[in-house]
Write a protein that holds these residues in place. Structure first.
Motif, PDB file in Angstrom:
ATOM      1  N   ASP A 180       0.834  -1.206   0.000  1.00  0.00           N
ATOM      2  CA  ASP A 180       0.000   0.000   0.000  1.00  0.00           C
ATOM      3  C   ASP A 180       0.871   1.259   0.000  1.00  0.00           C
ATOM      4  OD1 ASP A 180      -2.257  -1.581   0.017  1.00  0.00           O
ATOM      5  OD2 ASP A 180      -2.604  -1.373   2.182  1.00  0.00           O
ATOM      6  N   MET A 181       1.929   1.244   0.800  1.00  0.00           N
ATOM      7  CA  MET A 181       2.820   2.403   0.848  1.00  0.00           C
ATOM      8  C   MET A 181       3.565   2.581  -0.477  1.00  0.00           C
ATOM      9  SD  MET A 181       4.305   2.382   4.704  1.00  0.00           S
ATOM     10  CE  MET A 181       4.794   4.099   4.670  1.00  0.00           C
ATOM     11  N   ILE A 182       3.976   1.488  -1.078  1.00  0.00           N
ATOM     12  CA  ILE A 182       4.675   1.565  -2.369  1.00  0.00           C
ATOM     13  C   ILE A 182       3.734   2.106  -3.437  1.00  0.00           C
ATOM     14  CG2 ILE A 182       5.720   0.196  -4.223  1.00  0.00           C
ATOM     15  CD1 ILE A 182       6.924  -1.595  -2.009  1.00  0.00           C
ATOM     16  N   LEU A 183       2.472   1.678  -3.405  1.00  0.00           N
ATOM     17  CA  LEU A 183       1.500   2.201  -4.369  1.00  0.00           C
ATOM     18  C   LEU A 183       1.286   3.705  -4.167  1.00  0.00           C
ATOM     19  CD1 LEU A 183      -1.093  -0.707  -4.557  1.00  0.00           C
ATOM     20  CD2 LEU A 183       0.539   0.029  -6.321  1.00  0.00           C
ATOM     21  N   ASP A 184       1.283   4.146  -2.903  1.00  0.00           N
ATOM     22  CA  ASP A 184       1.209   5.593  -2.643  1.00  0.00           C
ATOM     23  C   ASP A 184       2.427   6.298  -3.238  1.00  0.00           C
ATOM     24  OD1 ASP A 184      -1.156   5.270  -1.271  1.00  0.00           O
ATOM     25  OD2 ASP A 184      -0.249   5.398   0.731  1.00  0.00           O
ATOM     26  N   LEU A 185       3.600   5.706  -3.052  1.00  0.00           N
ATOM     27  CA  LEU A 185       4.817   6.285  -3.624  1.00  0.00           C
ATOM     28  C   LEU A 185       4.747   6.297  -5.154  1.00  0.00           C
ATOM     29  CD1 LEU A 185       7.656   7.450  -3.306  1.00  0.00           C
ATOM     30  CD2 LEU A 185       8.516   5.095  -3.206  1.00  0.00           C
ATOM     31  N   CYS A 186       4.218   5.249  -5.734  1.00  0.00           N
ATOM     32  CA  CYS A 186       4.053   5.203  -7.195  1.00  0.00           C
ATOM     33  C   CYS A 186       3.180   6.352  -7.669  1.00  0.00           C
ATOM     34  CB  CYS A 186       3.438   3.866  -7.630  1.00  0.00           C
ATOM     35  SG  CYS A 186       4.539   2.460  -7.481  1.00  0.00           S
ATOM     36  N   SER A 187       2.123   6.609  -6.934  1.00  0.00           N
ATOM     37  CA  SER A 187       1.236   7.717  -7.280  1.00  0.00           C
ATOM     38  C   SER A 187       1.986   9.048  -7.219  1.00  0.00           C
ATOM     39  CB  SER A 187       0.042   7.727  -6.322  1.00  0.00           C
ATOM     40  OG  SER A 187      -0.775   8.828  -6.574  1.00  0.00           O
ATOM     41  N   VAL A 188       2.792   9.221  -6.182  1.00  0.00           N
ATOM     42  CA  VAL A 188       3.573  10.453  -6.038  1.00  0.00           C
ATOM     43  C   VAL A 188       4.601  10.569  -7.164  1.00  0.00           C
ATOM     44  CG1 VAL A 188       5.285  11.612  -4.577  1.00  0.00           C
ATOM     45  CG2 VAL A 188       3.235  10.654  -3.546  1.00  0.00           C
ATOM     46  N   THR A 189       5.257   9.467  -7.508  1.00  0.00           N
ATOM     47  CA  THR A 189       6.268   9.539  -8.573  1.00  0.00           C
ATOM     48  C   THR A 189       5.624   9.819  -9.926  1.00  0.00           C
ATOM     49  OG1 THR A 189       6.298   7.127  -8.863  1.00  0.00           O
ATOM     50  CG2 THR A 189       7.959   8.063  -7.399  1.00  0.00           C
ATOM     51  N   ILE A 190       4.423   9.320 -10.152  1.00  0.00           N
ATOM     52  CA  ILE A 190       3.720   9.632 -11.402  1.00  0.00           C
ATOM     53  C   ILE A 190       3.374  11.121 -11.440  1.00  0.00           C
ATOM     54  CG2 ILE A 190       1.567   9.265 -12.691  1.00  0.00           C
ATOM     55  CD1 ILE A 190       3.584   7.007 -13.064  1.00  0.00           C
ATOM     56  N   THR A 191       2.896  11.660 -10.323  1.00  0.00           N
ATOM     57  CA  THR A 191       2.603  13.096 -10.251  1.00  0.00           C
ATOM     58  C   THR A 191       3.873  13.903 -10.477  1.00  0.00           C
ATOM     59  OG1 THR A 191       0.780  12.687  -8.725  1.00  0.00           O
ATOM     60  CG2 THR A 191       1.649  14.927  -8.789  1.00  0.00           C
ATOM     61  N   PHE A 192       4.967  13.478  -9.842  1.00  0.00           N
ATOM     62  CA  PHE A 192       6.266  14.139 -10.026  1.00  0.00           C
ATOM     63  C   PHE A 192       6.669  14.101 -11.500  1.00  0.00           C
ATOM     64  CE2 PHE A 192      10.945  13.787 -10.182  1.00  0.00           C
ATOM     65  CZ  PHE A 192      11.292  14.996  -9.598  1.00  0.00           C
ATOM     66  N   SER A 193       6.480  12.954 -12.113  1.00  0.00           N
ATOM     67  CA  SER A 193       6.816  12.800 -13.527  1.00  0.00           C
ATOM     68  C   SER A 193       6.021  13.774 -14.395  1.00  0.00           C
ATOM     69  CB  SER A 193       6.540  11.365 -13.969  1.00  0.00           C
ATOM     70  OG  SER A 193       6.687  11.218 -15.355  1.00  0.00           O
ATOM     71  N   GLU A 194       4.745  13.896 -14.100  1.00  0.00           N
ATOM     72  CA  GLU A 194       3.902  14.811 -14.873  1.00  0.00           C
ATOM     73  C   GLU A 194       4.357  16.262 -14.696  1.00  0.00           C
ATOM     74  OE1 GLU A 194       0.080  13.775 -13.330  1.00  0.00           O
ATOM     75  OE2 GLU A 194      -0.062  11.954 -14.571  1.00  0.00           O
ATOM     76  N   HIS A 195       4.705  16.638 -13.458  1.00  0.00           N
ATOM     77  CA  HIS A 195       5.191  17.998 -13.207  1.00  0.00           C
ATOM     78  C   HIS A 195       6.511  18.245 -13.935  1.00  0.00           C
ATOM     79  CE1 HIS A 195       2.266  19.599 -10.386  1.00  0.00           C
ATOM     80  NE2 HIS A 195       2.264  18.441  -9.767  1.00  0.00           N
ATOM     81  N   CYS A 196       7.406  17.267 -13.882  1.00  0.00           N
ATOM     82  CA  CYS A 196       8.685  17.407 -14.595  1.00  0.00           C
ATOM     83  C   CYS A 196       8.450  17.567 -16.093  1.00  0.00           C
ATOM     84  CB  CYS A 196       9.587  16.202 -14.330  1.00  0.00           C
ATOM     85  SG  CYS A 196      10.302  16.178 -12.695  1.00  0.00           S
ATOM     86  N   GLY A 197       7.497  16.828 -16.622  1.00  0.00           N
ATOM     87  CA  GLY A 197       7.169  16.935 -18.043  1.00  0.00           C
ATOM     88  C   GLY A 197       6.656  18.318 -18.402  1.00  0.00           C
ATOM     89  N   ARG A 198       5.816  18.882 -17.528  1.00  0.00           N
ATOM     90  CA  ARG A 198       5.310  20.231 -17.791  1.00  0.00           C
ATOM     91  C   ARG A 198       6.435  21.265 -17.717  1.00  0.00           C
ATOM     92  NH1 ARG A 198       0.671  18.159 -15.114  1.00  0.00           N
ATOM     93  NH2 ARG A 198       1.249  19.029 -13.102  1.00  0.00           N
ATOM     94  N   ILE A 199       7.330  21.124 -16.738  1.00  0.00           N
ATOM     95  CA  ILE A 199       8.466  22.047 -16.644  1.00  0.00           C
ATOM     96  C   ILE A 199       9.347  21.906 -17.882  1.00  0.00           C
ATOM     97  CG2 ILE A 199      10.598  22.582 -15.372  1.00  0.00           C
ATOM     98  CD1 ILE A 199       9.059  21.828 -12.807  1.00  0.00           C
ATOM     99  N   HIS A 200       9.584  20.674 -18.302  1.00  0.00           N
ATOM    100  CA  HIS A 200      10.374  20.416 -19.507  1.00  0.00           C
ATOM    101  C   HIS A 200       9.781  21.167 -20.697  1.00  0.00           C
ATOM    102  CE1 HIS A 200      10.721  18.022 -23.282  1.00  0.00           C
ATOM    103  NE2 HIS A 200      12.005  18.171 -23.018  1.00  0.00           N
ATOM    104  N   ASN A 201       8.476  21.027 -20.884  1.00  0.00           N
ATOM    105  CA  ASN A 201       7.818  21.691 -22.014  1.00  0.00           C
ATOM    106  C   ASN A 201       7.926  23.212 -21.921  1.00  0.00           C
ATOM    107  OD1 ASN A 201       7.077  19.237 -23.127  1.00  0.00           O
ATOM    108  ND2 ASN A 201       5.095  19.222 -22.098  1.00  0.00           N
ATOM    109  N   LEU A 202       7.861  23.738 -20.694  1.00  0.00           N
ATOM    110  CA  LEU A 202       7.927  25.184 -20.520  1.00  0.00           C
ATOM    111  C   LEU A 202       9.322  25.729 -20.824  1.00  0.00           C
ATOM    112  CD1 LEU A 202       6.515  27.795 -19.576  1.00  0.00           C
ATOM    113  CD2 LEU A 202       7.328  27.258 -17.278  1.00  0.00           C
TER     114      LEU A 202
END
Length: 190
Positions: free
Chosen positions: A87-109
């Motif tokens: 359960d904790m790893i799945l929470d971390l996976c969710s956070v890393t996916i969100t982090f990935s999306e934010h990094c992608g948006r910064i990359h595009n900017l």
């Protein structure tokens, strides 16, 4: 002349920095290889030793049944802890996916051209355009790496732990029920 000296100093510093970086990478690789060899050695040793038996039946006694019950409880606790970890790893996976999306948006900017700000200097190596281009690449790498981390953790850890936990807990429960039935039959036969 002074510009040439400065350029030569800059080149020497860059060469020294590259040399130090390569030495550091070699040292890190050597340490990593050493750790891998230690783990391989330990795994080999455990494989040669073979699986452990939790309980070996000697004779029917309260001590035996106490050991059986404690072993069942240990497997249940293991299953519970593995599920909590999942359960904790799945929470971390969710956070890393969100982090990935934010990094992608910064990359595009930051990857957008900065020529409108810098005009003729945009092609210089120290320009905002070049520096933000490099920064954008770093964010793209972080985005991809964090997404891959999430996928890998789910596939390698969560799925495997849950399968292991369900399989072994089911086997222990089935064995325990069969053993209890045999005990009742034995008691009735006496």
């Amino acid at each position: 002349p002074q510009e040439q000296e400065q350029e030569q100093d800059d080149n020497e510093e860059a060469i020294e920095a590259a040399r130090l970086r390569m030495e550091n990478e070699a040292h890190v690789q050597q340490r990593r290889q050493s750790r891998v060899m230690i783990v391989k050695s330990k795994i080999s040793s455990e494989i040669q030793r073979g699986p452990r038996k939790m309980i070996e039946y000697v004779e029917d006694s309260p001590f035996f049944w106490s050991t059986v019950k404690e072993s069942e409880n240990r497997i249940r606790r293991l299953s519970l802890r593995l599920n909590q970890l999942c359960d904790m790893i799945l929470d971390l996976c969710s956070v890393t996916i969100t982090f990935s999306e934010h990094c992608g948006r910064i990359h595009n900017l930051v990857k957008k051209s900065w020529e409108d700000v810098e005009q003729q200097y945009a092609s210089d190596i120290l320009s905002l355009n070049a520096q933000f281009n490099e920064l954008g690449e770093q964010f793209a790498h972080m985005s991809n790496a964090s997404k891959q981390l999430a996928v890998t953790m789910k596939a390698v850890l969560v799925d495997a732990f849950r399968d292991f936990s369900q399989h072994h807990l089911a086997e222990v429960s089935a064995s325990s029920k069969a053993l209890q039935i045999l005990e009742k039959e034995y008691e009735n036969a006496l």
